[in-house]
Design an enzyme around this catalytic site. Structure first.
Site, PDB file in Angstrom:
ATOM      1  N   ASN A   1      -5.559  11.896   0.975  1.00  0.00           N
ATOM      2  CA  ASN A   1      -4.723  11.090   1.682  1.00  0.00           C
ATOM      3  C   ASN A   1      -5.432  10.334   2.669  1.00  0.00           C
ATOM      4  OD1 ASN A   1      -1.726  10.164   2.403  1.00  0.00           O
ATOM      5  ND2 ASN A   1      -2.253  11.375   4.287  1.00  0.00           N
ATOM      6  N   LYS A   2      -4.883   9.331   3.248  1.00  0.00           N
ATOM      7  CA  LYS A   2      -5.508   8.256   4.306  1.00  0.00           C
ATOM      8  C   LYS A   2      -6.673   8.956   5.252  1.00  0.00           C
ATOM      9  CE  LYS A   2      -4.955   5.137   4.481  1.00  0.00           C
ATOM     10  NZ  LYS A   2      -5.745   4.120   3.712  1.00  0.00           N
TER      11      LYS A   2
ATOM     12  N   ARG B   1       0.869  -1.283   0.026  1.00  0.00           N
ATOM     13  CA  ARG B   1      -0.100   0.109   0.082  1.00  0.00           C
ATOM     14  C   ARG B   1       0.989   1.127   0.099  1.00  0.00           C
ATOM     15  NH1 ARG B   1       2.509   1.216   3.786  1.00  0.00           N
ATOM     16  NH2 ARG B   1       1.315   3.076   3.886  1.00  0.00           N
ATOM     17  N   GLY B   2       0.297   2.391  -0.288  1.00  0.00           N
ATOM     18  CA  GLY B   2       1.118   3.633  -0.479  1.00  0.00           C
ATOM     19  C   GLY B   2       1.228   4.024  -1.906  1.00  0.00           C
TER      20      GLY B   2
ATOM     21  N   ASP C   1      -2.019  10.590  -1.479  1.00  0.00           N
ATOM     22  CA  ASP C   1      -2.333   9.483  -2.574  1.00  0.00           C
ATOM     23  C   ASP C   1      -2.704  10.222  -3.805  1.00  0.00           C
ATOM     24  OD1 ASP C   1      -2.757   8.476   0.256  1.00  0.00           O
ATOM     25  OD2 ASP C   1      -2.302   6.501  -1.344  1.00  0.00           O
TER      26      ASP C   1
END
Lengths: 347, 347
Positions: free
Chosen positions: A238-239, A55-56, A228
Site C-alpha cells: 500500500n502507499k 490513482r488508487g 494496491d
C-alpha cells in the site's frame, strides 16, 4: 459520488466513457479545482495513469478497462494496448486484473463497452459490500487513523476504506478520522479530507509523522488502510508509510485493517517479497506544487509503496466479509469465475 | 559552521551578539536565502524563538542566553525577560537551563555578555565531545537514518546528531544518510540536507513515511536523532515522527541512538509522561510556503514533538560518552555544577 461545487451537487464517477472519450476526474487539481480529463486514445489513458490524473488500484483498473473498450471502438490491437497499460504502474494488482478481464471479454466476443461498464459496476458493488461488511468495526466515538486515499476517487465510486465509513455514517454513527497527509503527493490532505467533508465526517489532517504520536497515546482505536496488491498470504502493498503505521499500531494493540476488494489480491504471489515496488521521480519529494523545498543539489529517494507483512494485519475487509490474512486462500475460488469472464453482476 | 554562498565561504554561528543586537541565521529562508535576523530587544528574541527563526533545543538555549545578556545591557528586569522567554516554546529543556544559567550569573554579578559567550562556547564544546564519542558508531558504508535537523543550526555550531557525522567524516570515513524531510516545517529537507551538502556527506531526502520502508528492508544500519528534552529515565521528546521511527527500528533490530548534550536532560522529570508537548498552529500542516495544500474547511492537528520511551533507545550520545537510558542518573552529578553557575570552559 456527490461532488459539491459552487453550491451545486453533481453526481460523478471517477472514470467513465462518454462521446468516445475516457473521462476522468483529474485528481491532480482537487480539492481546489474540479477538472475533467478527456482521454482521446490509449496513450492519453496510459499517461493519465502514469501522471496520476487517476490513482488508487481499483480506479486504475477501471480506467484500463475503459481504455481497452475505447481501443476496441477505435479498432486498435487490444494486446498492444494492454501491454502499454501494463507498463504504466507496476505495483497495483487491479490494473492487471482489468486488462485480463477485457482481454477475455474480447476473446469471448463480448461488447467491450458493456464489459467495461460491467467491470466498473462490479467495482462499485464490491465497494458497497466492503462497506456493509466493515461498518461494524466503527462504533459511536471510534477514532480511526487512515493513510492516503482509498475513497470513491480511488475506486469507481464509494471507495474501499471510505466504504465502511460511509456505511457507518449512513447508519447514524458519529466517529472521527485522523487523516495522514501522505507525502509526497498529499492524497490524504487533498483527497481524503475532501471526501470526508463531502460526507460530513469529523476529521483532522495530520502529518505522516504525527500518526505514531496519536497511536502511542491511545488516541486511535482503529487503523483502516487500502491496498494496491495483496499477496496470497496477506502481505499487503500500500502507499508508502503504511508499514510503519502497522508496526506502531501492533505495538500499541490498535487493530489494523486493510479494506480491499478481492480484485486486489494476487494469488500468484505466495508472499509480498516479490511485489514490485514502484520508485517514482525524486522531484515529487523535492518539490511541492512546483516549488522546490530542498537544496537543488540534494538527491531524493521516492518509493511509492511499501509492503506490510501479514503478521501486522488484524483483518482484511473484502466484499465477502472480514478475513484474517491466513484465510485469504478461501477467497481464491469465488474470485476465479471473474477471471474467466463469467462474472455476475450480483456478486 | 562553513556557509558556502555564491562561491564564498563564510564562518558563522547560529546565534551571536553584535552591535547590541542578537543576530541569528534566519532558518526560515534556508536553503534558498541566507538572511540574518537582528533582534533589537527581548521581544524580538522571543518572537524569533516562537516563529522558528531559530529552532533546535540547544540553539534556543543559546539564543535565550544572548537575549538575557542583551536585556542586561539595556538595563531591563531580567526576571521579566526570563519569564517571557519561558513562554515561547514549552518542550525543549535547554531554554530553561539557559535562563537559569543567566539568572545565576546575574545574581553572582558576572558580566552577562561574557556569561552568554561562555554558555555558547560550552555548547560548542559539548557538541564536539558528542562528535568524538559518537563517531565510533559510524563505519565505512554505514547507512544512517536521521529525522529533523540536529545539526550546527540546531546548536550554536557543529550540532548534536551532525557531530558524530562530522567527526566520522573528518576521520575519512564514507557513509550515507537518509534524511527524513520532516513535515510540517521540513527541517530535514531544508536544513539537514543543506548541512550535509556543506560537509560533502552522501545523502538522500525521503518522505517521513518512507523511513519505515528502508528500515524494514534492512537498508538502514543506524538511526541517529536529537532530543528536545530527555527525562531522567531516558524517555526522549524529539521532533514529531521520532517515536514511530524508534518503534520500527527496534522491530527490525536497528540500533537507535539519541545524540544530545546533558543540558537537554531534565532530571526533575522521572519519566517522559510529563514533558509538555507543544501543539503548533494547524496552518503549518494545511499550508506549505503559504500555499494551501488541503480544503480550507478541513481542520488539522499539529503536535510538534512526540515522546519516545526509553525502551526503544539503544543509547544516548552525550558529551561524556554513550550511555544507556538507564545510566543517565550517573550524569546528574557532573551536570550539577553548571546549574550553580560554576561551569568551567574545559568541561
Amino acid at each position: 459520488m456527490h461532488v459539491t461545487l459552487d453550491g451545486t451537487v453533481r453526481e460523478l464517477r471517477t472514470v467513465w466513457l462518454e462521446d468516445g472519450m475516457v473521462k476522468l476526474i483529474d485528481q491532480r487539481y482537487l480539492p481546489f479545482d474540479l477538472r475533467i480529463y478527456e482521454a482521446k486514445n490509449a496513450e492519453d489513458v496510459a499517461v493519465a495513469i502514469e501522471d496520476m490524473v487517476v490513482r488508487g488500484a481499483p480506479a486504475i483498473g477501471a480506467t484500463a478497462a475503459y481504455g481497452m473498450a475505447q481501443a476496441g471502438l477505435q479498432g486498435l490491437d487490444l494486446k498492444a494496448v494492454g501491454d502499454r497499460f501494463r507498463k504504466t504502474r507496476p505495483t497495483g494488482q487491479d490494473l492487471f486484473v482489468a486488462i485480463d478481464y477485457m482481454t477475455k471479454a474480447s476473446a469471448n466476443g463480448t461488447d467491450l463497452v458493456a464489459a467495461a461498464d460491467r467491470y466498473a459496476q462490479e467495482d462499485i458493488d464490491r465497494c458497497r459490500n466492503i462497506g456493509k461488511r466493515g461498518a461494524k468495526l466503527i462504533r459511536n466515538g471510534t477514532r480511526i487513523l487512515t493513510h492516503c486515499n482509498a475513497g470513491a476517487l480511488a475506486a469507481v465510486d464509494y471507495g474501499t476504506v471510505m466504504a465502511p465509513m460511509r456505511a457507518a455514517k449512513e447508519q447514524g454513527r458519529r466517529f472521527f478520522v485522523y487523516v495522514d497527509e501522505t507525502r509526497p503527493r498529499l492524497q490524504g490532505a487533498r483527497l481524503t479530507s475532501w471526501e470526508l467533508l463531502q460526507e460530513g465526517i469529523d476529521h483532522a489532517i495530520i502529518t505522516d509523522g504525527a500518526a505514531g504520536h496519536f497511536l502511542g497515546r491511545g488516541e486511535v482505536d482503529l487503523v483502516l488502510v487500502g491496498a494496491d496488491r495483496i499477496a496470497a498470504n496477506g502481505d499487503t502493498a500500500n502507499k508508502i508509510g503504511t508499514y510503519g503505521k502497522a508496526v506502531v499500531a501492533r505495538e500499541n494493540d490498535v487493530p489494523f485493517y486493510v479494506a480491499a476488494p478481492t480484485s486486489t489480491i494476487d494469488f500468484t504471489l505466495a508472499t509480498g517479497a516479490k511485489i514490485p515496488i514502484e520508485e517514482r521521480s525524486p522531484q515529487e519529494v523535492l518539490h511541492l506544487d512546483g516549488q522546490p523545498i530542498a537544496p537543488k543539489e540534494s538527491p531524493a529517494r521516492n518509493p511509492a509503496f511499501d509492503v506490510t507483512p501479514a503478521k501486522y494485519i488484524t483483518g482484511i475487509i473484502t466484499e465477502f466479509g472480514i478475513r484474517k490474512p491466513s484465510q485469504l486462500g478461501l477467497l481464491n475460488k469465488p474470485a476465479a469465475p471473474r477471471k474467466k469472464g463469467t462474472a455476475k453482476k450480483s456478486r
